[in-house]
Write a protein that holds these residues in place. Structure first.
Motif, PDB file in Angstrom:
ATOM      1  N   GLY A 194       0.959  -1.167  -0.188  1.00  0.00           N
ATOM      2  CA  GLY A 194      -0.038   0.204  -0.179  1.00  0.00           C
ATOM      3  C   GLY A 194       0.756   1.217  -0.058  1.00  0.00           C
ATOM      4  O   GLY A 194       0.458   2.298  -0.694  1.00  0.00           O
ATOM      5  N   THR A 195       2.040   1.248   0.870  1.00  0.00           N
ATOM      6  CA  THR A 195       2.782   2.298   1.040  1.00  0.00           C
ATOM      7  C   THR A 195       3.458   2.868  -0.196  1.00  0.00           C
ATOM      8  O   THR A 195       3.794   3.938  -0.858  1.00  0.00           O
ATOM      9  CB  THR A 195       3.714   2.150   1.799  1.00  0.00           C
ATOM     10  OG1 THR A 195       3.201   1.759   3.168  1.00  0.00           O
ATOM     11  CG2 THR A 195       4.810   3.385   2.159  1.00  0.00           C
ATOM     12  N   ALA A 196       3.952   1.379  -1.075  1.00  0.00           N
ATOM     13  CA  ALA A 196       4.480   1.592  -2.254  1.00  0.00           C
ATOM     14  C   ALA A 196       3.680   2.163  -3.307  1.00  0.00           C
ATOM     15  O   ALA A 196       4.124   2.947  -4.108  1.00  0.00           O
ATOM     16  CB  ALA A 196       5.193   0.171  -2.782  1.00  0.00           C
ATOM     17  N   MET A 197       2.821   1.769  -3.584  1.00  0.00           N
ATOM     18  CA  MET A 197       1.650   2.310  -4.536  1.00  0.00           C
ATOM     19  C   MET A 197       1.676   3.667  -4.377  1.00  0.00           C
ATOM     20  O   MET A 197       1.361   4.421  -5.235  1.00  0.00           O
ATOM     21  CB  MET A 197       0.290   1.675  -4.531  1.00  0.00           C
ATOM     22  CG  MET A 197       0.335   0.090  -5.082  1.00  0.00           C
ATOM     23  SD  MET A 197      -1.071  -0.759  -5.214  1.00  0.00           S
ATOM     24  CE  MET A 197      -1.762  -0.944  -3.563  1.00  0.00           C
ATOM     25  N   ASN A 198       1.303   4.441  -3.047  1.00  0.00           N
ATOM     26  CA  ASN A 198       1.397   5.579  -2.787  1.00  0.00           C
ATOM     27  C   ASN A 198       2.645   6.301  -3.246  1.00  0.00           C
ATOM     28  O   ASN A 198       2.291   7.685  -3.358  1.00  0.00           O
ATOM     29  CB  ASN A 198       1.096   5.734  -1.235  1.00  0.00           C
ATOM     30  CG  ASN A 198      -0.057   6.972  -1.287  1.00  0.00           C
ATOM     31  OD1 ASN A 198      -0.947   6.917  -1.996  1.00  0.00           O
ATOM     32  ND2 ASN A 198      -0.100   7.719  -0.050  1.00  0.00           N
ATOM     33  N   PHE A 199       3.777   5.662  -3.246  1.00  0.00           N
ATOM     34  CA  PHE A 199       5.031   6.231  -3.376  1.00  0.00           C
ATOM     35  C   PHE A 199       4.980   6.623  -5.028  1.00  0.00           C
ATOM     36  O   PHE A 199       6.122   7.191  -5.520  1.00  0.00           O
ATOM     37  CB  PHE A 199       6.178   5.476  -3.184  1.00  0.00           C
ATOM     38  CG  PHE A 199       6.811   5.867  -1.842  1.00  0.00           C
ATOM     39  CD1 PHE A 199       6.651   7.152  -1.478  1.00  0.00           C
ATOM     40  CD2 PHE A 199       7.127   4.824  -0.931  1.00  0.00           C
ATOM     41  CE1 PHE A 199       7.157   7.479  -0.041  1.00  0.00           C
ATOM     42  CE2 PHE A 199       7.634   5.289   0.255  1.00  0.00           C
ATOM     43  CZ  PHE A 199       7.681   6.355   0.593  1.00  0.00           C
ATOM     44  N   CYS A 200       4.087   6.052  -5.934  1.00  0.00           N
ATOM     45  CA  CYS A 200       3.946   6.619  -7.322  1.00  0.00           C
ATOM     46  C   CYS A 200       3.256   7.984  -7.542  1.00  0.00           C
ATOM     47  O   CYS A 200       3.747   8.672  -8.561  1.00  0.00           O
ATOM     48  CB  CYS A 200       3.054   5.427  -8.139  1.00  0.00           C
ATOM     49  SG  CYS A 200       3.699   3.959  -8.119  1.00  0.00           S
ATOM     50  N   ALA A 201       3.050   8.321  -6.258  1.00  0.00           N
ATOM     51  CA  ALA A 201       2.359  10.001  -6.641  1.00  0.00           C
ATOM     52  C   ALA A 201       3.247  10.987  -6.965  1.00  0.00           C
ATOM     53  O   ALA A 201       3.140  11.806  -7.865  1.00  0.00           O
ATOM     54  CB  ALA A 201       1.692  10.398  -5.204  1.00  0.00           C
ATOM     55  N   PRO A 202       4.703  11.035  -6.346  1.00  0.00           N
ATOM     56  CA  PRO A 202       5.569  12.027  -6.928  1.00  0.00           C
ATOM     57  C   PRO A 202       5.938  11.898  -8.213  1.00  0.00           C
ATOM     58  O   PRO A 202       6.216  12.682  -8.968  1.00  0.00           O
ATOM     59  CB  PRO A 202       6.642  11.738  -5.827  1.00  0.00           C
ATOM     60  CG  PRO A 202       6.220  10.956  -4.680  1.00  0.00           C
ATOM     61  CD  PRO A 202       4.990  10.271  -5.237  1.00  0.00           C
ATOM     62  N   LEU A 203       5.882  10.623  -8.724  1.00  0.00           N
ATOM     63  CA  LEU A 203       6.249  10.293 -10.160  1.00  0.00           C
ATOM     64  C   LEU A 203       4.917  10.747 -11.006  1.00  0.00           C
ATOM     65  O   LEU A 203       5.163  11.366 -12.347  1.00  0.00           O
ATOM     66  CB  LEU A 203       6.302   8.664 -10.495  1.00  0.00           C
ATOM     67  CG  LEU A 203       7.497   8.146  -9.668  1.00  0.00           C
ATOM     68  CD1 LEU A 203       7.601   6.866  -9.877  1.00  0.00           C
ATOM     69  CD2 LEU A 203       8.950   8.854 -10.190  1.00  0.00           C
TER      70      LEU A 203
END
Length: 307
Positions: free
Chosen positions: A107-116
């Motif tokens: 879940g955290t990893a998917m949210n890290f796509c936000a900066p991209l």
């Protein structure tokens, strides 16, 4: 001496960021525990925003008035602040919904796509220059996300859709944060995020209230969401006071370690090998572009004046 001071401030900034990210992982773990125990995500968000706002009103608002000579509610862009805060609440609700059905690390990893996603849309919404390196980073991060969200993985189709929605909404929040911080102090933006979230969630939480009375342990976990969100965001905010965002960006991805650790300790969940590869690719894309952006900022900065 100035260089030593600069290095010392950088390490203070890194320490604040890492501690803040670990604290926010505690918030995420508490939200996942409560959601899996049957508490609606709206109720969890309401408690998180209400306690967060009360703590900021008691501690942050008086300090801000003493230091800046005006109310923390003073803003030049009230409509934008309210809109951003409403999106932030939506982001929280969607993310807690993701954590209810997906492991903490994924879940955290998917949210890290936000900066991209922000890198992809910033040329149009923020009128920033477009660089080939940014598009490469977006492609790398997206390929990692596809691996994490692959069919047959640990995330259900509903979790995949919610994960994408969470990253997109959070990307919108990041863009609006950049806009509000152009005219308002970051602390003002932080306070409006909590206040508007509390007001909106208070208006709708009666429709989603959990029918049974929380136990003492559950009340403590609910209360902890307000404390960890306040402390975590204050630490992260302090980090950016001590060091440049481009220098700190790579260290933000260390939250994957804290999320994975909390997922293992609290829920006994660890990503499988292929998912770990996908998470690593997402982080590599983010860390790589962070270093490229920092070098670009350094090269664009004016050199020392010549006598």
């Amino acid at each position: 001496m100035p260089q030593a001071t600069s290095h010392a401030k950088l390490w203070v900034g890194i320490a604040c960021l890492v501690l803040g990210q670990w604290t926010l992982s505690l918030l995420d773990a508490a939200g996942k525990l409560l959601a899996q125990s049957g508490y609606h995500v709206i109720m969890i968000a309401w408690m998180r925003y209400s306690l967060n706002t009360l703590l900021m009103a008691a501690v942050l608002a008086p300090h801000f008035r003493r230091r800046h000579g005006r109310s923390i509610l003073h803003t030049r862009r009230p409509q934008l602040q309210v809109f951003r805060a409403a999106l932030l609440l939506l982001s929280t609700v969607v993310f807690f919904s993701v954590l209810k059905i997906a492991p903490l690390s994924e879940g955290t990893a998917m949210n890290f796509c936000a900066p991209l996603f922000v890198l992809a849309i910033s040329p149009w919404l923020l009128k920033e220059k477009s660089y080939a390196s940014r598009w490469v980073a977006v492609a790398v991060g997206f390929s990692g996300m596809l691996i994490v969200m692959r069919p047959g993985g640990s995330i259900s189709p509903l979790g995949v859709m919610l994960g994408l929605l969470s990253a997109l909404v959070f990307a919108a929040v990041v863009v609006l944060t950049r806009k509000t911080n152009q005219t308002d102090h970051p602390m003002v933006t932080l306070f409006y995020g909590g206040l508007v979230g509390m007001v909106i969630s208070s208006a709708i939480v009666p429709f989603f209230w959990t029918p049974h009375t929380p136990s003492t342990t559950e009340w403590l976990i609910l209360a902890s969401t307000g404390v960890t969100s306040t402390v975590g965001h204050l630490l992260v905010n302090s980090a950016y006071k001590h060091a440049e965002a481009s220098l700190l960006a790579p260290y933000a991805y260390l939250q994957i370690i804290s999320a994975t650790t909390m997922g293992w300790l609290v829920f006994g969940q660890l990503p499988d090998a292929l998912t770990a590869v996908g998470i690593g690719i997402i982080c590599a894309g983010g860390i790589g572009i962070a270093f490229v952006e920092h070098r670009r900022v350094q090269s664009d900065a004016p050199g020392p004046a010549t006598p």
